[in-house]
Design an enzyme around this catalytic site. Sequence first.
Site, PDB file in Angstrom:
ATOM      1  N   LYS A  99      14.633  -8.944   1.380  1.00 28.21           N
ATOM      2  CA  LYS A  99      15.667  -8.629   0.392  1.00 28.21           C
ATOM      3  C   LYS A  99      15.970  -9.871  -0.432  1.00 28.21           C
ATOM      4  O   LYS A  99      15.713 -10.990   0.002  1.00 28.21           O
ATOM      5  CB  LYS A  99      16.957  -8.196   1.095  1.00 28.21           C
ATOM      6  N   HIS A 142       0.837  -1.206   0.000  1.00 30.58           N
ATOM      7  CA  HIS A 142       0.000   0.000   0.000  1.00 30.58           C
ATOM      8  C   HIS A 142       0.865   1.247   0.000  1.00 30.58           C
ATOM      9  O   HIS A 142       2.010   1.227   0.456  1.00 30.58           O
ATOM     10  CB  HIS A 142      -0.913   0.013   1.237  1.00 30.58           C
TER      11      HIS A 142
END
Length: 187
Positions: free
Chosen positions: A166, A117
């Site tokens: 990551k 979002h």
Amino acid sequence: MKNIFEKDLSGEMVSPNEPGYEALISDIFATIKTATEMNTGYRTSEEVREYMKQILGKPLEKSTTVLPPLYIDYGKPITIGKGCFIQQCCTFFGRGGITIGNDVFIGPKVNLITINHDPNPENRSATYGRPIVIEDKAWIGINSTILPGVRIGYGAIVGAGSVVTKDVPPMTVVAGNPARFIKGIEA
């Protein structure tokens, strides 16, 4: 000008207030309906394969196994390779695109989340996607979460309960929240 599906898949911000959003939500609800039908009651591998064809918009490789229930919001931007084994109770938010290579193991309750979002609270209902790529022969441990934009390298292992924020290099083991390097894998 891109339609809302193209915008969504390209990683641009998509808002409920823009034209075409209703079509996107309709497709999501249609996918959820099909997945719910697949998840309700016992299904043979052939029946699961037929449901997955409807969800993905393309056939599932015969050598790949999916064990329901599978919770999925949008399947068309998802590609699943050969020889994969996807355990039960996984959640795939596929709007940003998910590519699963060949011979990938995905443990139970794994979450592949491609959507985020807008951090701006005035526009929080808007979303944007980032693709997830899981390269060949990777193994994602039980109850792990892979976040938007992450690439899991060839042969890598994600330890149980990890949150991967990551990229994970090939032939490594990562674990934790956030996931961090544990060790290399000897070939």
